[in-house]
Scaffold this active site. Structure first.
Site, mmCIF file in Angstrom:
data_model
loop_
_atom_site.group_PDB
_atom_site.id
_atom_site.type_symbol
_atom_site.label_atom_id
_atom_site.label_comp_id
_atom_site.label_asym_id
_atom_site.label_seq_id
_atom_site.Cartn_x
_atom_site.Cartn_y
_atom_site.Cartn_z
ATOM 1 N N ILE A 1 30.807 34.254 39.504
ATOM 2 C CA ILE A 1 29.358 34.183 39.287
ATOM 3 C C ILE A 1 28.923 35.170 38.210
ATOM 4 C CG2 ILE A 1 28.669 35.878 41.050
ATOM 5 C CD1 ILE A 1 26.963 32.488 40.343
ATOM 6 N N SER B 1 34.494 46.789 38.700
ATOM 7 C CA SER B 1 35.279 45.880 39.528
ATOM 8 C C SER B 1 36.639 46.502 39.792
ATOM 9 C CB SER B 1 35.457 44.527 38.827
ATOM 10 O OG SER B 1 36.280 43.681 39.602
ATOM 11 N N ARG B 2 37.181 46.236 40.966
ATOM 12 C CA ARG B 2 38.537 46.711 41.259
ATOM 13 C C ARG B 2 39.583 45.849 40.563
ATOM 14 N NH1 ARG B 2 38.627 50.756 44.809
ATOM 15 N NH2 ARG B 2 36.804 51.084 46.151
ATOM 16 N N LYS C 1 22.423 36.571 45.574
ATOM 17 C CA LYS C 1 22.159 35.993 46.891
ATOM 18 C C LYS C 1 23.456 35.793 47.664
ATOM 19 C CE LYS C 1 23.846 31.706 46.580
ATOM 20 N NZ LYS C 1 24.701 31.037 47.570
ATOM 21 N N ASP D 1 26.187 29.751 52.849
ATOM 22 C CA ASP D 1 26.182 30.338 51.512
ATOM 23 C C ASP D 1 25.531 29.382 50.508
ATOM 24 O OD1 ASP D 1 27.309 32.558 49.578
ATOM 25 O OD2 ASP D 1 27.887 30.635 48.714
#
Length: 308
Positions: A14, A36-37, A91, A169
């Site tokens: 996303i 981010s990992r 969201k 979701d």
């Protein structure tokens, strides 16, 4: 005015597909960092493995866009708000309604913006649908939101875990639209949740709501649909039937059909910039509240195991 320096936290699909293009296309923002990992980076943009690393060692930022799974979002948002940063929540805005309420209170105390984003509200047909329904008597609403989870969420185990919402979701997108366009509030009366025997979250749901006038609202959610996907809302009124299809992108009214360009994420970032400029927040948790009510009141029915 200098652009708002935003860091994107959580560099999954996303973020790459929607957030980065929307930021690049809005002169009110500049992408200052990514977090981010994973090793999913953007050329020329500083990258950090954790938000704390960014805050300790990175460039100055004014805002963060949190694109992580909802189960881990509260602590990230709280950290950002504590540092005086504006926060954009992908969201659903949290794993629980209470989390969102707590973050809204914290944002208010710190004097910064908290934006609980609902991208489907910015689909092309939603605003004209809301305007057309104003003042009309609504007699019934039917929502069919069916898609193939293997297409849209392949290998995403978090979505089947507690707090991941399962079929809600995508279903929460429909709830974000109807809570926005219907003139009266509504509430759940009954629900059946189909939960695979090897998962914690539902793969399908059948829900019934009504408003204070007794208007029936039905929602059919299913993650097992193959072929063409169904994201449709029909609203029966005293002036005829309103149809929103393709997730809100196409609006059909009696005698006409409206179709416009996809502006969901550009619209979200335009709204985020507006809120920051006005010193306001928008943390509407009504869609998440209705999902929580479905888990609270719904009957759970065990169904066949699901394997990705």
């Amino acid at each position: 005015m200098a652009p708002i320096r935003v860091a994107v936290v959580g560099m999954g699909k996303i973020a790459h597909d929607q957030h980065l293009p929307a930021i690049a296309g809005n002169p009110a923002f500049t992408l200052a960092a990514t977090v981010s990992r994973s090793d999913s980076t953007v050329d020329g943009v500083p990258h950090f493995r954790t938000l704390q690393d960014l805050l300790d060692h990175g460039p100055d930022v004014d805002a963060v866009a949190l694109c992580t799974p909802p189960q881990v979002r509260y602590d990230l948002a709280r950290l950002a708000l504590d540092k005086g940063l504006h926060v954009f929540l992908e969201k659903p805005p949290g794993a629980t309604v209470a989390e969102v309420d707590a973050l809204a209170a914290q944002a208010g105390a710190r004097g910064v913006t908290l934006f609980a984003s609902w991208h489907s509200r910015h689909a092309a047909g939603v605003a004209p649908a809301k305007a057309w329904l104003a003042g009309r008597r609504i007699t019934g609403v039917n929502v069919i939101w069916r898609e193939d989870v293997r297409v849209w969420h392949p290998g995403q185990d978090w979505i089947w875990q507690p707090g991941g919402l399962g079929v809600f979701d995508p279903g929460i997108n429909a709830l974000s639209i109807i809570t926005h366009i219907l003139p009266d509030p509504f509430f759940l009366t009954e629900a059946v949740l189909d939960v695979p025997e090897n998962r914690a979250a539902p793969i399908a749901a059948d829900l019934h709501f009504r408003d204070a006038r007794g208007t029936p609202i039905h929602m059919d959610l299913d993650w097992r649909q193959t072929g063409p996907q169904s994201w449709d809302i029909a609203v029966e009124t005293d002036g005829g039937t309103l149809q929103l299809s393709q997730g809100g992108a196409v609006l059909a009214l009696p005698g006409e059909t409206l179709r416009n360009a996809d502006e969901e994420y550009p619209g979200l970032y335009a709204r985020f910039a507006e809120l920051i400029a006005q010193g306001q927040s928008d943390a509407d948790a009504r869609p998440l509240t209705l999902v929580a009510d479905a888990f609270l009141r719904g009957t759970r029915r065990t169904t066949d195991a699901f394997f990705d």
